[in-house]
Design an enzyme around this catalytic site. Structure first.
Site, PDB file in Angstrom:
ATOM      1  N   ASP A   1       0.861  -1.175   0.000  1.00  0.00           N
ATOM      2  CA  ASP A   1       0.000   0.000   0.000  1.00  0.00           C
ATOM      3  C   ASP A   1       0.907   1.238   0.000  1.00  0.00           C
ATOM      4  OD1 ASP A   1      -3.216   0.499   1.621  1.00  0.00           O
ATOM      5  OD2 ASP A   1      -2.086   1.801   0.262  1.00  0.00           O
TER       6      ASP A   1
ATOM      7  N   GLU B   1     -10.827   6.562   4.508  1.00  0.00           N
ATOM      8  CA  GLU B   1      -9.863   5.862   5.365  1.00  0.00           C
ATOM      9  C   GLU B   1     -10.020   6.263   6.827  1.00  0.00           C
ATOM     10  OE1 GLU B   1      -6.584   5.950   1.763  1.00  0.00           O
ATOM     11  OE2 GLU B   1      -5.988   5.075   3.670  1.00  0.00           O
TER      12      GLU B   1
HETATM   13  C1  GLC Z   1      -4.391   4.371   0.074  1.00  0.00           C
HETATM   14  C2  GLC Z   1      -5.283   3.169   0.332  1.00  0.00           C
HETATM   15  C3  GLC Z   1      -5.286   2.168  -0.797  1.00  0.00           C
HETATM   16  C4  GLC Z   1      -5.001   2.865  -2.114  1.00  0.00           C
HETATM   17  C5  GLC Z   1      -3.592   3.409  -2.046  1.00  0.00           C
HETATM   18  C6  GLC Z   1      -3.232   4.217  -3.324  1.00  0.00           C
HETATM   19  O1  GLC Z   1      -3.805   4.792   1.285  1.00  0.00           O
HETATM   20  O2  GLC Z   1      -5.050   2.451   1.540  1.00  0.00           O
HETATM   21  O3  GLC Z   1      -6.579   1.545  -0.789  1.00  0.00           O
HETATM   22  O4  GLC Z   1      -5.101   1.937  -3.194  1.00  0.00           O
HETATM   23  O5  GLC Z   1      -3.371   4.232  -0.896  1.00  0.00           O
HETATM   24  O6  GLC Z   1      -4.024   5.372  -3.395  1.00  0.00           O
END
Ligand code: GLC
Length: 506
Positions: free
Chosen positions: A226, A423
């Site tokens: 991530d 989030e």
């Molecule tokens: C974010 C999320 C993830 C996403 C990534 C790229 O923090 O946790 O779901 O795909 O970063 O944006």
């Protein structure tokens, strides 16, 4: 020599329109191909409910609403529509679907989940088939991502990026089935969760990533971290050589290093030179990444297929989204058959902060990362939908706070609920009740004595126990996206409400 690029939530070219996205993508690709290796980049983005970074794209209901439909074929069709819009901007890789099983609706990402039972997410892996098509090399297909592996929705207290405290049998029973089905469907990538399993960060979990996902399930695609997920392994800010080594040796093939990729490359090179990361591991990662680039046809057709650019926000896609909105509505109360509303010769008073607000009805991950209230992208608000579906002989009056209502109206429709978040910003460790604006609006409507139908626009169930007895009707609309008329289709009875709760209502 950069192999991959992403747009994080809200990251966009200026101007933010389809043609400028495609021009930006082609510019990056031409630079990559002019490099010494001539290897095309793969470009990823979070198109999690439509191509949601792009102004003018079709915004579909968030996953919790799609879970309420229980319609896996509809979700496959949505995957195809999203793939076409993403392809129209050149982009090859969609960080979707989230196959999280949300076990505590205090979690700010509950709306990214299809529901609290693994069976729903397992069924909705049809989104992967829609995104990837029968073959990744088909025009319009994009790489899908099963995320976030594993247990992101099971943290104690619903704490985003927190700790999932389960034994392995429980973890496998609740959180693994959607990923098993995703791998069976040939998902091209899996994103690792920020969360921990019994105190150890998932980004360092070699047993679950390599032994279980790669060896036991036979996953042959790309395991991607991530956003700066590697940085969290030791609990300190930034990333270290130890963290880089731990993540790569755990089985992560591509690391999402949003900023300091030069230092990352230097640290990893040093680990390989010192023999602490083997070339076999590096070759395995490269093979997985290059295989997907070849399967996507990036070596043969690296630039945007502009035949899809016109599908962005198309009438066909918006009709599909409106159908999804209809099917996602859950009727929870209908005292005295206050619903359906009469279409003609009626006097309807509409109130609530979410009645005439595209941003609020779309939720997070819309144009910006967190989403925002207001007229953020072209669409139909719930109020406009009510006006469009009602007969001209019907009066529809709108007042956000309910002021001006009187007993000349046959019914009041209060469109209330949450404002956008994404989030951890959306975590609600304390109360889950309505905000003061909504409580005040509802009181104004109640004082008039007019029957009240509540349309709850939220990313999760809310605590409405104190107010429910004063409502005549209640529809859970979730986060419908740009096609708000789908809510009116149910309110006026053009579509019989078929949605069912994907989450237990507290
Ligand atoms: C974010 C999320 C993830 C996403 C990534 C790229 O923090 O946790 O779901 O795909 O970063 O944006």
């Amino acid at each position: 020599r950069i192999g991959s690029v992403l747009s994080g939530g809200g990251s966009a070219p200026t101007p933010n329109n389809p043609a400028s996205w495609a021009d930006m993508y082609d510019g990056f690709q031409e630079r990559a191909l002019s490099g010494p290796l001539g290897i095309p980049i793969i470009y990823g983005i979070d198109a999690v409910h439509g191509h949601n970074n792009v102004v003018g794209a079709t915004i579909f209901p968030h996953n919790i609403g799609l879970g309420a439909t229980r319609d896996a074929e509809l979700v496959r069709d949505i995957g195809r529509a999203v793939a076409e819009e993403v392809s129209g901007t050149g982009i090859d890789w969609d960080f979707a679907p989230c196959l999280c099983v949300a076990r505590n609706d205090r979690w700010g990402r509950t709306y990214e989940s299809f529901g609290e039972q693994p069976e729903i997410a397992t069924a909705m892996t049809t989104l992967i088939t829609g995104l990837q098509g029968d073959s990744l090399s088909e025009p319009g297909s994009v790489l899908a991502t099963a995320k976030h592996y594993i247990g992101d929705g099971g943290t104690t207290g619903g704490d985003d990026q927190g700790n999932t405290e389960l034994d392995e049998a429980q973890l496998r029973a609740v959180h693994l089935p959607p990923f098993e089905e995703a791998v069976r469907r040939g998902v091209g990538s899996v994103m690792i969760s920020y969360s921990s399993w019994n105190g150890v960060k998932m980004h360092g979990q070699q047993h679950l990533i390599t032994d279980v996902l790669k060896n036991e399930l036979g996953f042959t695609g790309i395991v991607v971290s991530d956003w700066a997920g590697v940085d969290q392994i030791d609990g300190e800010r930034g990333f270290t050589a130890d963290e880089v080594r731990t993540a790569i040796n755990a089985g992560i093939d591509m690391v999402m290093v949003p900023m300091d990729y030069v230092r990352f490359t230097e640290l990893l090179t040093a680990e390989v030179t010192a023999g602490r990361v083997t070339m076999d591991r590096v070759d395995d990662a490269n093979r997985r990444i290059l295989t997907k680039k070849f399967e996507l046809g990036l070596f043969e057709n690296p630039l945007t297929d502009r035949s899809f650019t016109g599908t962005i926000g198309s009438a066909e896609h918006r009709d599909l989204a409106r159908a999804a909105v209809r099917e996602s509505q859950v009727l929870l109360k209908n005292e005295g058959n206050v619903l359906p509303l009469a279409k003609s010769s009626n006097r309807i008073f509409v109130a609530g902060k979410n009645a005439d607000d595209i941003g609020n009805q779309s939720g997070g991950w819309t144009i910006s990362w967190q989403g925002e209230s207001g007229d953020t992208t072209p669409g139909t608000t719930i109020l406009q939908g009510i006006r469009d579906v009602a007969d001209p002989s019907t009066t529809v009056t709108y007042s956000a706070d309910g002021s001006g209502i009187d007993d000349s109206y046959q019914v009041a429709v209060a469109v209330i609920g949450e404002t956008p978040y994404a989030e951890g910003v959306g975590d609600r460790p304390s109360g889950m009740g309505l905000d003061q604006a909504d409580v005040a609006t509802l009181q104004t409507l109640r004082d008039s004595g007019v029957p009240v139908v509540v349309v709850l626009v939220s990313g999760r169930p809310l605590d409405i126990s104190a107010q429910l007895s004063t409502w005549d009707g209640l529809v859970a609309a979730w986060l419908p996206g740009t096609e708000g008329a789908g809510v009116a289709d149910v309110l006026f009875g053009d579509h019989n409400p078929t949605g069912t709760l994907p989450m237990t209502w507290m």
